[in-house]
Design a protein around this motif. Structure first.
Motif, PDB file in Angstrom:
ATOM      1  N   GLU A 134       0.830  -1.201   0.000  1.00  0.00           N
ATOM      2  CA  GLU A 134       0.000   0.000   0.000  1.00  0.00           C
ATOM      3  C   GLU A 134       0.866   1.254   0.000  1.00  0.00           C
ATOM      4  OE1 GLU A 134      -3.226   2.759   0.536  1.00  0.00           O
ATOM      5  OE2 GLU A 134      -3.063   0.763  -0.326  1.00  0.00           O
ATOM      6  N   LEU A 154      -7.836   8.288  -0.542  1.00  0.00           N
ATOM      7  CA  LEU A 154      -7.587   7.394   0.585  1.00  0.00           C
ATOM      8  C   LEU A 154      -8.838   6.657   1.038  1.00  0.00           C
ATOM      9  CD1 LEU A 154      -5.184   9.459   2.887  1.00  0.00           C
ATOM     10  CD2 LEU A 154      -4.593   7.545   1.394  1.00  0.00           C
ATOM     11  N   HIS A 155      -9.956   7.372   1.133  1.00  0.00           N
ATOM     12  CA  HIS A 155     -11.182   6.794   1.702  1.00  0.00           C
ATOM     13  C   HIS A 155     -12.337   7.721   1.387  1.00  0.00           C
ATOM     14  CE1 HIS A 155     -14.009   5.359   4.838  1.00  0.00           C
ATOM     15  NE2 HIS A 155     -13.325   4.238   4.803  1.00  0.00           N
ATOM     16  N   ASN A 157     -14.507   8.817   3.306  1.00  0.00           N
ATOM     17  CA  ASN A 157     -14.742   9.773   4.393  1.00  0.00           C
ATOM     18  C   ASN A 157     -13.640  10.818   4.527  1.00  0.00           C
ATOM     19  OD1 ASN A 157     -16.985   8.268   4.914  1.00  0.00           O
ATOM     20  ND2 ASN A 157     -16.288   7.433   6.857  1.00  0.00           N
ATOM     21  N   GLN A 169     -16.070  11.115  10.763  1.00  0.00           N
ATOM     22  CA  GLN A 169     -15.984   9.994  11.691  1.00  0.00           C
ATOM     23  C   GLN A 169     -17.161  10.010  12.640  1.00  0.00           C
ATOM     24  OE1 GLN A 169     -11.536  10.557  12.838  1.00  0.00           O
ATOM     25  NE2 GLN A 169     -12.095   8.480  13.429  1.00  0.00           N
ATOM     26  N   TRP A 192     -10.360  -1.117   8.804  1.00  0.00           N
ATOM     27  CA  TRP A 192     -11.463  -1.311   7.857  1.00  0.00           C
ATOM     28  C   TRP A 192     -12.775  -1.591   8.591  1.00  0.00           C
ATOM     29  CZ3 TRP A 192     -15.145  -4.908   6.773  1.00  0.00           C
ATOM     30  CH2 TRP A 192     -15.764  -4.828   5.514  1.00  0.00           C
ATOM     31  N   PRO A 193     -13.891  -1.003   8.136  1.00  0.00           N
ATOM     32  CA  PRO A 193     -14.100  -0.221   6.906  1.00  0.00           C
ATOM     33  C   PRO A 193     -14.070   1.285   7.118  1.00  0.00           C
ATOM     34  CG  PRO A 193     -16.210  -0.850   7.793  1.00  0.00           C
ATOM     35  CD  PRO A 193     -15.172  -1.401   8.756  1.00  0.00           C
ATOM     36  N   SER A 194     -13.660   1.744   8.282  1.00  0.00           N
ATOM     37  CA  SER A 194     -13.717   3.167   8.584  1.00  0.00           C
ATOM     38  C   SER A 194     -12.316   3.769   8.563  1.00  0.00           C
ATOM     39  CB  SER A 194     -14.365   3.367   9.964  1.00  0.00           C
ATOM     40  OG  SER A 194     -13.610   2.681  10.953  1.00  0.00           O
ATOM     41  N   VAL A 195     -12.184   4.949   9.121  1.00  0.00           N
ATOM     42  CA  VAL A 195     -10.882   5.581   9.331  1.00  0.00           C
ATOM     43  C   VAL A 195     -10.823   6.030  10.784  1.00  0.00           C
ATOM     44  CG1 VAL A 195     -10.572   6.362   6.950  1.00  0.00           C
ATOM     45  CG2 VAL A 195     -11.768   7.840   8.585  1.00  0.00           C
ATOM     46  N   TYR A 207      -6.103   4.532   7.877  1.00  0.00           N
ATOM     47  CA  TYR A 207      -7.106   4.226   6.864  1.00  0.00           C
ATOM     48  C   TYR A 207      -6.876   2.806   6.350  1.00  0.00           C
ATOM     49  CZ  TYR A 207      -3.414   4.651   3.404  1.00  0.00           C
ATOM     50  OH  TYR A 207      -2.266   4.437   2.685  1.00  0.00           O
ATOM     51  N   PRO A 208      -7.907   2.149   5.797  1.00  0.00           N
ATOM     52  CA  PRO A 208      -7.733   0.780   5.302  1.00  0.00           C
ATOM     53  C   PRO A 208      -7.037   0.754   3.944  1.00  0.00           C
ATOM     54  CG  PRO A 208     -10.005   1.484   5.042  1.00  0.00           C
ATOM     55  CD  PRO A 208      -9.306   2.584   5.778  1.00  0.00           C
ATOM     56  N   ARG A 210      -5.814  -0.933   0.232  1.00  0.00           N
ATOM     57  CA  ARG A 210      -6.464  -1.747  -0.786  1.00  0.00           C
ATOM     58  C   ARG A 210      -5.981  -3.191  -0.682  1.00  0.00           C
ATOM     59  NH1 ARG A 210      -4.802   2.563  -5.332  1.00  0.00           N
ATOM     60  NH2 ARG A 210      -2.985   2.511  -3.959  1.00  0.00           N
TER      61      ARG A 210
END
Length: 304
Positions: A134, A154-155, A157, A169, A192-195, A207-208, A210
């Motif tokens: 990553e 990145l995400h 959110n 968040q 995952w799945p948030s930050v 952050y999660p 890929r």
């Protein structure tokens, strides 16, 4: 939503870190709420029943900041991170946990070390390989698309515009920081799945990465497919493992072949134009070439 202002100098100092302590703390959230982290259920089933450190938190989803100190470098050692945690002043622990009798940070650090050894150490090589891949991929994005392209990808959110990084968040109650300090980006599989964020003199954004969906899958049997028949089982496995640049010793540890054997196979793959090497500091890393990616994709193996 919380926002942090990033000056031009802060943007220039944005860095990545692969933190075993962040993964340790984030994995505890997964164990407490497996249903909210379905992709990790294969791991949860394996480690369920282990003793879990008692982390006092005043609200669901909240992680006291002292549990995730800023990583000192790009690939910190867990014990170095735990040493920082263990040195947390008692008044800081009390304020962040809301506990009248706060836990001893030194005892908690020892408990987290034991937990990591039991729950995460067996899978750490594959977790770290995914996180390193990553970081390499995001570095290419930064080079190609700049800071805006990096942060906005990145995400869902996370957004960046006009020098301001905004993060949505559910549990974050931190105030906006119009003139923030440095920013450390921390890929974390268990986030995952948030930050998750820590905003301070050195802001952290976990952050999660890929590729998490395939993290807990069993490695494919290279001998059962066309690629294995073409280049041999061991060489096919090496090409698969080289989703992230790796040293010869790292590859040997992951696939169970001696370093000498790995070197021989890599020499053949280099001669065929499927692998190249480059120096990264003191390490010599092996990398798949574009020709190898074509072979993998044609064989039904996803490229990173």
């Amino acid at each position: 939503m919380v926002s942090i202002g990033l000056s031009a100098s802060a943007i220039a100092r944005i860095r990545f870190a692969v933190s075993p302590l962040w993964e340790t703390i984030a994995s505890l959230r997964v164990l407490r709420d497996p249903g909210g982290h379905a992709v990790h259920l294969p791991w949860v089933r394996r480690v369920r029943g282990l003793g879990v450190p008692l982390l006092v938190a005043p609200a669901p989803g909240y992680i006291p900041d002292f549990l995730t100190p800023t990583p000192p470098g790009p690939f910190p050692d867990l014990d170095d991170e735990l040493a920082v945690l263990a040195a947390t002043p008692p008044e800081v622990v009390a304020a962040q946990t809301g506990a009248g009798d706060p836990p001893d940070p030194a005892a908690l650090a020892k408990e987290l070390r034991s937990y990591f050894d039991a729950a995460l150490a067996p899978d750490w090589p594959r977790i770290r390989a995914l996180l390193e891949a990553e970081v390499y991929a995001r570095a290419r994005t930064l080079a190609a698309d700049g800071v805006g392209g990096l942060l906005n990808d990145l995400h869902a959110n996370v957004s960046f515009a006009g020098g301001t990084l905004s993060v949505l968040q559910r549990w974050c109650t931190a105030a906006d920081v119009p003139d923030g300090g440095d920013l450390v980006l921390i890929p974390s599989v268990f986030v995952w799945p948030s930050v998750l964020t820590v905003f301070g003199a050195q802001a952290q954004l976990a952050y999660p990465p890929r590729g998490i969906g395939a993290l807990w899958e069993s490695p494919p049997d290279a001998g059962a497919d066309a690629l294995g028949a073409l280049v041999g089982r061991a060489r096919a496995r090496l090409l698969t493992e080289l989703a992230v640049p790796s040293s010869t010793s790292e590859l040997a540890g992951r696939i169970g072949i001696t370093p000498g054997g790995v070197s021989q196979h890599l020499a053949v793959l280099r001669a065929a134009g499927l692998v190249r090497t480059h120096r990264d500091g003191r390490s010599v890393l092996n990398v798949r070439t574009a020709a190898a990616e074509v072979l993998l994709e044609a064989n039904g193996r996803p490229a990173p």
